[in-house]
Design an enzyme around this catalytic site. Structure first.
Site, PDB file in Angstrom:
ATOM      1  N   ASP A   1      20.727  40.854  38.848  1.00  0.00           N
ATOM      2  CA  ASP A   1      20.774  41.176  40.282  1.00  0.00           C
ATOM      3  C   ASP A   1      21.457  42.512  40.584  1.00  0.00           C
ATOM      4  OD1 ASP A   1      23.300  40.415  39.526  1.00  0.00           O
ATOM      5  OD2 ASP A   1      23.542  38.820  41.002  1.00  0.00           O
TER       6      ASP A   1
ATOM      7  N   ASP B   1      31.923  37.146  37.500  1.00  0.00           N
ATOM      8  CA  ASP B   1      31.848  37.979  38.695  1.00  0.00           C
ATOM      9  C   ASP B   1      32.907  37.466  39.658  1.00  0.00           C
ATOM     10  OD1 ASP B   1      29.700  39.970  40.166  1.00  0.00           O
ATOM     11  OD2 ASP B   1      30.810  38.676  41.544  1.00  0.00           O
TER      12      ASP B   1
ATOM     13  N   SER C   1      36.808  43.674  41.559  1.00  0.00           N
ATOM     14  CA  SER C   1      35.795  43.206  40.622  1.00  0.00           C
ATOM     15  C   SER C   1      36.390  42.647  39.331  1.00  0.00           C
ATOM     16  CB  SER C   1      34.886  44.392  40.309  1.00  0.00           C
ATOM     17  OG  SER C   1      34.370  44.299  39.011  1.00  0.00           O
TER      18      SER C   1
ATOM     19  N   ARG D   1      35.085  43.243  36.494  1.00  0.00           N
ATOM     20  CA  ARG D   1      34.507  44.013  35.378  1.00  0.00           C
ATOM     21  C   ARG D   1      35.546  44.270  34.287  1.00  0.00           C
ATOM     22  NH1 ARG D   1      33.831  48.835  39.515  1.00  0.00           N
ATOM     23  NH2 ARG D   1      32.771  47.101  40.489  1.00  0.00           N
TER      24      ARG D   1
HETATM   25  C1  MIC Z   1      31.512  43.715  42.458  1.00  0.00           C
HETATM   26  O1  MIC Z   1      31.214  43.173  43.520  1.00  0.00           O
HETATM   27  O2  MIC Z   1      32.454  44.524  42.350  1.00  0.00           O
HETATM   28  C2  MIC Z   1      30.726  43.378  41.229  1.00  0.00           C
HETATM   29  C3  MIC Z   1      29.942  44.567  40.858  1.00  0.00           C
HETATM   30  O3  MIC Z   1      29.829  42.324  41.490  1.00  0.00           O
HETATM   31  C4  MIC Z   1      31.749  42.938  40.189  1.00  0.00           C
HETATM   32  C5  MIC Z   1      31.221  42.685  38.877  1.00  0.00           C
HETATM   33  C6  MIC Z   1      30.965  43.910  38.112  1.00  0.00           C
HETATM   34  O4  MIC Z   1      31.696  44.895  38.233  1.00  0.00           O
HETATM   35  O5  MIC Z   1      30.005  43.848  37.376  1.00  0.00           O
HETATM   36  C7  MIC Z   1      32.589  41.717  40.572  1.00  0.00           C
HETATM   37  O6  MIC Z   1      32.724  41.386  41.723  1.00  0.00           O
HETATM   38  O7  MIC Z   1      33.178  41.080  39.705  1.00  0.00           O
HETATM   39 FE1  SF4 Z   2      26.660  41.926  44.019  1.00  0.00          FE
HETATM   40 FE2  SF4 Z   2      29.299  42.080  43.732  1.00  0.00          FE
HETATM   41 FE3  SF4 Z   2      28.114  43.013  45.917  1.00  0.00          FE
HETATM   42 FE4  SF4 Z   2      28.203  40.438  45.516  1.00  0.00          FE
HETATM   43  S1  SF4 Z   2      29.938  41.783  45.858  1.00  0.00           S
HETATM   44  S2  SF4 Z   2      26.433  41.588  46.192  1.00  0.00           S
HETATM   45  S3  SF4 Z   2      27.981  40.282  43.316  1.00  0.00           S
HETATM   46  S4  SF4 Z   2      27.888  43.813  43.831  1.00  0.00           S
END
Ligand code: MIC
Ligand code: SF4
Length: 647
Positions: free
Chosen positions: A62, A117, A531, A533
């Protein structure tokens, strides 16, 4: 007992449920998404387990959907093959945002869900105990390990009254953020209860639990009641329903009350989700971009509300308006009921069912632009560039502002709008591919951009290094390793993505870290919020960062640091933060002995300032063993979960 305690007790694998103690809970379900998923599955493969040991694991695509070159598509192919081979359901690109699809099709009240996530708590809206974690923690959960965490405290949030037209669930969570701030939820589960809960349908509850991530909370939770049954039944999943509630008179470690009758439309101003004001205070601010969607506010009900407001209007000429449906289910439903045609007629631009602009994956605003989004984060650079101003508000505020071209209170527009759950959701699971029946025959495709994950040696006895950067409070993982299409294409390639560490804060950081052969980072409170990550931990580690000394840490990021063998130290006396400056040389002696002996304080010598200060090593016994081993993967290699780990 409150509901959080009941769910934890029902899943407790080890530990004592006293706040702050390390506990482990059994994991029923896991989810991953593609941006964190490749690392997570590389690690899962390293465990040598031949099939996931959870009740259900789902791999979603996604995030990285742009496919500007071969790399994203290579990641997708890798993830699809891994899913087929190891017993994981695969949600194809286009099927929707992980949290929205999981809520619709998989989440079960009373189960545990661990996801790679930070917005995994979305499914707390249906009564699941849903926790965001680093990809490595999810990998070992898939391999059969329980999930380890410190027992959180539970904050009861009592909702009374009923929302008035134009005021939505988004305003409830923005009010909680206004009161608690982005670090106010650290160490807590937020449990919603009270008479106001019944007035909220499951998608509304999930907006609240989703954005509870912005409080730093472990998770957020709603009871499972008639509204939950109604949602599941309309999704054709009524057998998954089970009622769940706290005991009458349940106790909470802290409490707050929100009177929904008096709530007004709220908005988070640049550059933090807790910079909350009343919409009326900033009304009239010109807007260049409006973006509706993201895992916070992209449900069928959200989108129908937007359509109801936009219908018959044209979006303002200065505003680029985009809309991303949260799932293929939502997209198909608005296509069939005609709402999509109304949206197109209004001039809104329709994007794929994906994260899209939320993490800077397309639709980066113009230089200096004001962007109004129904999303959950507005940290600097999050939109794909640091030179714009992002506001966060409900879909209703977004729709009204798209019409007028300025930030607008939606109440006059929303007066006549009443959207409720459909009688029946359109169920079409053809975007979800079940695991292969003959796993042995699956050949895993691995593109050239998928590189092995660097690891660290066992903890050294002595650390010495320069302070490479000194940072303030609330540094998010978006600051540490920026979002955006450019970096997201590099999620499977740690050496390449590491070139972007602190890119917007200090463009010379990477060069400096390399020239000095690594060093130490000094930061303020709530370091690593946002996040999940892991790259925000692995990449500094890859550049030679051996320790972070901060006033405090965000939960997931601290776990990620430990999992990758980076020492998280907290100033015992916060005034020492003021004495340690950039380029000072810090030294820690006798480190392995201190970690082994469960010492809670570590003396850190600032050789440049000629002083020694104490830093807290707030780690559980298990985390100490992980650090000593040089990270979680090496550690599990020494235990029974993953006999085949080899690095
Ligand atoms: C986000 O909303 O910051 C992300 C991108 O979904 C991250 C995950 C990521 O960095 O891949 C999250 O919320 O954990
Ligand atoms: Fe995607 Fe993270 Fe944004 Fe949610 S907050 S829509 S999981 S990038």
């Amino acid at each position: 007992m409150n509901l959080a305690h009941k769910l934890i007790k029902g899943h407790l694998a080890s530990g004592n449920m006293a706040p702050g103690e390390e506990i482990a809970i059994r994991v029923d379900q896991t989810l991953t998404q593609d941006a964190t998923g490749t690392l997570s599955y590389l690690q899962f493969e390293a465990t040598g387990v031949d099939r996931v040991r959870t009740q259900l694991s789902v791999s979603y695509i996604d995030h990285n959907m742009l496919q500007a070159d071969f790399r994203n598509a290579d990641d997708h192919a890798y993830l699809q093959d891994i899913a087929a081979k190891y017993g994981i359901y695969f949600s194809r690109p286009g099927n929707g945002i992980c949290h929205q699809v999981h809520l619709e099709r998989f989440a079960v009240p009373g189960t545990t869900l661990v996801g790679s996530d930070s917005h995994t708590p979305t499914c707390g809206g249906i009564g699941a105990l849903a926790i965001g974690a680093g990809g490595l923690d999810v990998a070992i959960a898939m391999a059969g390990s329980p999930y380890y965490m410190r027992m959180p405290k539970v904050m009861g949030v009592e909702l009374t009254g009923r929302l008035r037209p134009g005021v939505t669930a988004k305003d409830i969570i923005l009010e909680v953020l206004r009161r608690l701030t982005v670090k106010g939820g650290v160490g807590y589960i937020l449990e919603y209860f009270g008479p106001g809960v019944a007035g909220l349908d499951v998608p509304a509850r999930s907006t609240i639990t989703n954005m509870g991530a912005e409080l730093g909370a472990t998770t957020s939770l709603f009871p499972s009641d008639e509204r939950t049954r109604e949602y599941l039944q309309r999704q054709g999943r009524e057998p998954a329903y089970r009622p769940l509630a706290p005991d009458r008179g349940a106790e909470y470690d802290a409490k707050m009350t929100i009177d929904l009758d008096t709530l007004e439309p709220l908005i988070a101003c640049p550059d933090s989700p807790d910079a909350v004001k009343r919409v009326s205070e900033v009304a009239g601010t010109p807007v260049d971009q409006v973006a509706v969607g993201s895992c916070t506010n992209s449900s069928y009900v959200d989108l129908m509300e937007v359509v109801a407001i936009l219908k018959g209007h044209a979006v303002h000429p200065r505003v680029s308006t985009t809309l991303s449906p949260g799932s293929r289910q939502v997209l198909q439903m608005i296509a069939r009921n005609g709402a999509l045609a109304d949206l197109v007629a209004s001039g809104a631009r329709i994007l794929e069912s994906a994260c899209g602009p939320c993490a800077g994956i397309g639709q980066v605003p113009a230089h200096g632009a004001v962007s109004l989004r129904s999303f959950n984060r507005n940290f600097p650079g999050r939109s794909g560039d640091p030179n714009n101003h992002v506001y966060l508000a409900s879909p209703a505020v977004c729709a009204a502002s798209a019409i007028t071209g300025v930030i607008t209170d939606p109440r006059p527009y929303a007066e006549a709008v009443k959207v409720s759950l459909p009688e029946r959701f359109l169920v079409d699971d053809s975007g979800i591919i079940p695991p292969a029946k003959d796993p042995a025959s699956v050949e895993v495709r691995r593109g050239p951009n998928i590189k092995p994950i660097p690891t660290r040696e066992p903890l050294p006895g002595r650390i010495e290094g320069e302070v490479l950067i000194k940072l303030g409070d609330n540094i998010s993982t978006d600051h540490i390793l920026p979002a955006g299409a450019q970096t997201l294409a590099l999620r499977s390639n740690v050496p390449a993505i590491s070139e972007f560490v602190f890119r917007y804060l200090d463009k010379d950081f990477v060069q400096r870290a390399k020239a000095k052969g690594g060093g130490v980072i000094v930061a303020g409170a709530n370091y690593g919020q946002g996040s999940s990550r892991e790259h925000a931990a692995i990449s500094p580690m890859f550049l030679g960062v051996s320790a972070i000394v901060a006033k405090s840490f965000a939960r997931i990021h601290r776990d990620n640091l430990v999992n990758y063998g980076v020492l998280p130290l907290a100033f015992a006396d916060e005034s020492d933060y003021g004495r340690v400056e950039m380029a000072h040389v810090l030294r820690i002696e006798g480190l392995t002995r201190l970690v082994e002996s469960s010492a809670e304080l570590v003396p850190v010598t600032d050789a440049t300032a000629g002083l020694t200060f104490q830093a807290k090593l707030e780690l559980t016994e298990r985390q100490r063993r992980i650090l000593l081993a040089g990270g979680l993967l090496r550690y599990v290699g020494q235990t029974s979960i993953a006999p085949k780990v080899s690095f």
